[in-house]
Write an enzyme that holds these catalytic residues in place. Structure first.
Site, mmCIF file in Angstrom:
data_model
loop_
_atom_site.group_PDB
_atom_site.id
_atom_site.type_symbol
_atom_site.label_atom_id
_atom_site.label_comp_id
_atom_site.label_asym_id
_atom_site.label_seq_id
_atom_site.Cartn_x
_atom_site.Cartn_y
_atom_site.Cartn_z
ATOM 1 N N GLN A 159 0.300 -0.866 0.600
ATOM 2 C CA GLN A 159 -0.366 0.221 -0.487
ATOM 3 C C GLN A 159 0.774 1.462 -0.216
ATOM 4 O OE1 GLN A 159 -2.364 -1.880 3.194
ATOM 5 N NE2 GLN A 159 -3.715 -0.130 2.435
ATOM 6 N N HIS A 187 1.263 -8.985 4.707
ATOM 7 C CA HIS A 187 -0.096 -8.043 4.551
ATOM 8 C C HIS A 187 -0.596 -7.706 4.012
ATOM 9 C CE1 HIS A 187 -1.589 -4.514 7.010
ATOM 10 N NE2 HIS A 187 -2.144 -4.708 6.135
ATOM 11 N N ASN A 194 -2.297 -10.956 8.426
ATOM 12 C CA ASN A 194 -3.164 -9.710 8.566
ATOM 13 C C ASN A 194 -4.226 -10.116 8.597
ATOM 14 O OD1 ASN A 194 -3.503 -6.101 9.237
ATOM 15 N ND2 ASN A 194 -4.337 -6.700 7.042
ATOM 16 N N GLU A 195 -5.256 -9.584 9.332
ATOM 17 C CA GLU A 195 -6.643 -9.992 9.093
ATOM 18 C C GLU A 195 -6.812 -10.999 8.079
ATOM 19 O OE1 GLU A 195 -8.268 -5.576 9.392
ATOM 20 O OE2 GLU A 195 -7.922 -5.803 7.334
#
Length: 414
Positions: A18, A112, A156-157
């Site tokens: 990101q 991530h 991550n998530e």
């Protein structure tokens, strides 16, 4: 603010794909450039954080923060299966050392969402050797600079898709476009199937949960083999689910479908990572949409949602909480500047009530690439010029820094 521990981690969270730019060997890059694509736009140069990380760390230090969560990008380190880039390991080692030089604790996320293109083309987390491959990646990272990390987040998530579906955050057509995109990506890669961690069809989510669980445990074992004392956990997306009279059944069903598996897995870990952005209300008829100012996600602004999510996560897992993400999507930074202190005040009260919280990382340092939504959503403390990549701190950065200054000044050890 006197309720924050002396060793509390005050930080911001970022993610490689990101922010860094040019993550060309990743599955997400491949999907961004697939036709059709669920991604609104391509990440391209992102925020050029790969080159500008030292200036970004100066910003973090200038805010008085003592922690920085970032991801090491597997696709950079192993761009082709079995081909390990020492140059990229050197780069992430420089990031770790640059953080330490500024008095900032490095908190590393080992995955991530973005993974190598070759990994996703070979079945992603559903492949029989996926957990072993991820463990190997964690081992090589730990071998290089694991001795200097403050904490490790494996995944991550891994429950993001369940949360999005349960909350109705994506229109029905998104599932169709997702399937068409993945089919096109598989054809382009010359494989039978193609997946990515945050682009999972509904009918294989249970299989992915099982694959993610194996990968998390294998990764933790590899990390602990190199350094047994390093705190390791998984970070999950978790809303604050609140039952109005008669709404307990709906609330509990949401919790069971979205969070409880991972909270039970976390009982074996050193902490549970909480990533909270929303509160959901339920009555006897189901989810209730209350009146009030809303954020960019369409949710009512509720600073107390963080404390509620933290409380539930600890109640079920029994381990300390690390707030690995919390923030607000809004174009109106005055909302963010008011939201952060209010949320942290409720978190302080939760800590005072006895819930162990290791730290707080705001999402995110700067406006960045928000996956399928592109560069539209604004969640950063710092704005980024899309042409020059110049960074400009927002008033919310000062608001967060003021809370941290006050909390640290009140600490007996300071």
């Amino acid at each position: 603010m006197t309720s924050f521990p002396d060793d509390f981690l005050w930080g911001v969270a970022t993610a490689g794909h990101q922010n860094e730019g040019g993550n060309v060997h990743s599955d997400i890059w491949h999907l961004e450039n697939t036709t059709p694509s669920l991604f609104r736009e391509q990440s391209g140069e992102a925020c050029r954080a790969y080159d500008l990380f030292e200036a970004d760390l100066d910003t973090v230090a200038g805010m008085g923060l003592n922690a920085y969560r970032f991801s090491v990008e597997w696709a950079r380190i192993e761009p082709a299966r079995g081909e390990v880039s020492q140059r990229e390991l050197d780069h992430y080692e420089r990031v770790v050392d640059a953080a330490l030089e500024r008095g900032i604790a490095p908190l590393v996320t080992f995955n991530h969402f973005a993974s190598p293109h070759w990994f996703s083309a070979a079945g992603s987390w559903l492949a029989s050797d996926a957990a072993d491959l991820f463990a190997d990646q964690c081992d090589r990272v730990m071998a290089r600079f694991g001795d200097r990390l403050a904490a490790g987040v494996t995944l991550n998530e891994p429950n993001l898709e369940q949360l999005l579906q349960a909350g109705g955050k994506l229109p029905p057509v998104a599932e169709q476009i997702k399937r068409e995109m993945l089919a096109a990506a598989a054809r382009a890669a010359g494989t039978d199937r193609y997946f990515a961690s945050n682009v999972i069809p509904a009918d294989v989510q249970d299989d992915f949960q099982a694959g993610f669980t194996l990968a998390h445990r294998a990764a933790k074992a590899a990390i602990k083999a190199r350094r047994a004392d390093l705190p390791v956990g998984v970070s999950i997306a978790i809303a604050d689910d609140v039952a109005l009279p008669g709404g307990e059944e709906h609330r509990d069903a949401r919790r069971a479908a979205v969070y409880d598996h991972w909270l039970e897995v976390a009982r074996e870990d050193d902490f549970i990572g909480v990533q909270n952005y929303e509160r959901f209300l339920f009555d006897a008829s189901g989810e209730v949409l209350p009146d009030g100012p809303r954020n960019g996600m369409g949710s009512v602004l509720e600073p107390a949602s963080l404390a509620g999510a933290v409380r539930y996560a600890h109640e079920v897992s029994g381990v300390p909480v690390l707030v690995t993400e919390h923030g607000i999507q809004t174009d109106d930074d005055s909302q963010r500047a008011a939201f952060i202190p209010a949320a942290l005040e409720t978190l302080a009260a939760e800590i005072a009530a006895g819930t162990p919280v290791l730290g707080y990382c705001h999402w995110t340092l700067m406006d960045n690439f928000e996956w399928i939504f592109g560069y539209g959503p604004k969640l950063g403390l710092v704005s980024v010029d899309r042409d020059t990549f110049a960074r400009t701190p927002k008033p919310s950065a000062d608001a967060y820094a003021a809370v941290v200054r006050k909390a640290r000044a009140l600490s007996p050890s300071v």
